[in-house]
Design a protein around this motif. Structure first.
Motif, PDB file in Angstrom:
ATOM      1  N   LYS A  36     -13.952 -38.356   2.699  1.00 41.24           N
ATOM      2  CA  LYS A  36     -14.607 -37.366   1.853  1.00 41.24           C
ATOM      3  C   LYS A  36     -15.389 -36.361   2.701  1.00 41.24           C
ATOM      4  CE  LYS A  36     -16.896 -38.968  -1.712  1.00 41.24           C
ATOM      5  NZ  LYS A  36     -17.979 -39.464  -2.604  1.00 41.24           N
ATOM      6  N   GLY A  39     -13.135 -33.845   4.421  1.00 40.05           N
ATOM      7  CA  GLY A  39     -12.529 -32.890   3.510  1.00 40.05           C
ATOM      8  C   GLY A  39     -11.019 -32.950   3.476  1.00 40.05           C
ATOM      9  N   GLU A  42      -9.711 -35.129  -1.532  1.00 39.86           N
ATOM     10  CA  GLU A  42     -10.823 -35.246  -2.463  1.00 39.86           C
ATOM     11  C   GLU A  42     -10.855 -36.673  -3.017  1.00 39.86           C
ATOM     12  OE1 GLU A  42     -12.297 -33.330  -6.632  1.00 39.86           O
ATOM     13  OE2 GLU A  42     -11.210 -32.056  -5.220  1.00 39.86           O
TER      14      GLU A  42
END
Length: 153
Positions: A36, A39, A42
């Motif tokens: 997370k 990135g 998601e």
């Protein structure tokens, strides 16, 4: 002092299974937090609850299967049920700490916890029943069927 126990012997201990399950929950949740932060993907806010529920199910399945090979079923069951409750509680605490959502806020995971718990009791009951059938069959005397000769015409 060197232990002569193999990994499989240790794995048959419900407390060891519970510890390994909790380590798995923690590693998967931390891994999802790292993903997370980078990135790449998601990750859902409820992912820690999904991890807790899925690994609780894995614990229930493997724990009940390992009950087939135990020598003292009553002792194993006592440890198993307490270990299950510990895994359910501590994995829930870990999921709450990482998701900042209570179990009731996590949506349907409340019901999944209930279903996994009932399923665990059913798994343990089935394994005890299967074990009793196998022990009964091993105690019975089995006579070999008579070999009959076929009459040729």
């Amino acid at each position: 002092m060197i232990s002569n126990q193999t990994f499989l012997d240790k794995a048959q201990n419900p407390i060891f299974q519970a510890i390994m399950t909790l380590v798995g929950v923690l590693l998967v949740i931390i891994g999802s937090e790292i993903v997370k932060l980078t990135g790449l993907i998601e990750v859902s806010e409820r992912f820690p609850w999904m991890t807790a529920c899925s690994l609780l199910l894995c614990f229930a399945l493997f724990n009940s299967v390992f009950s087939l090979s135990t020598k003292n079923m009553v002792k194993y069951w006592g440890r198993s049920i307490y270990s299950f409750l510990g895994v359910a509680f501590l994995s829930g605490v870990l999921a709450y700490l990482f998701s900042h959502k209570t179990l009731s806020e996590a949506g349907s995971y409340w019901w999944i916890y209930i279903v996994v718990t009932i399923g665990y009791m059913v798994f343990l009951g089935m394994m005890a029943f299967i074990r009793n059938i196998v022990e009964f069959a091993q105690k019975e005397e089995w006579n070999q069927p008579k070999i009959r000769s076929k009459k040729r015409r």
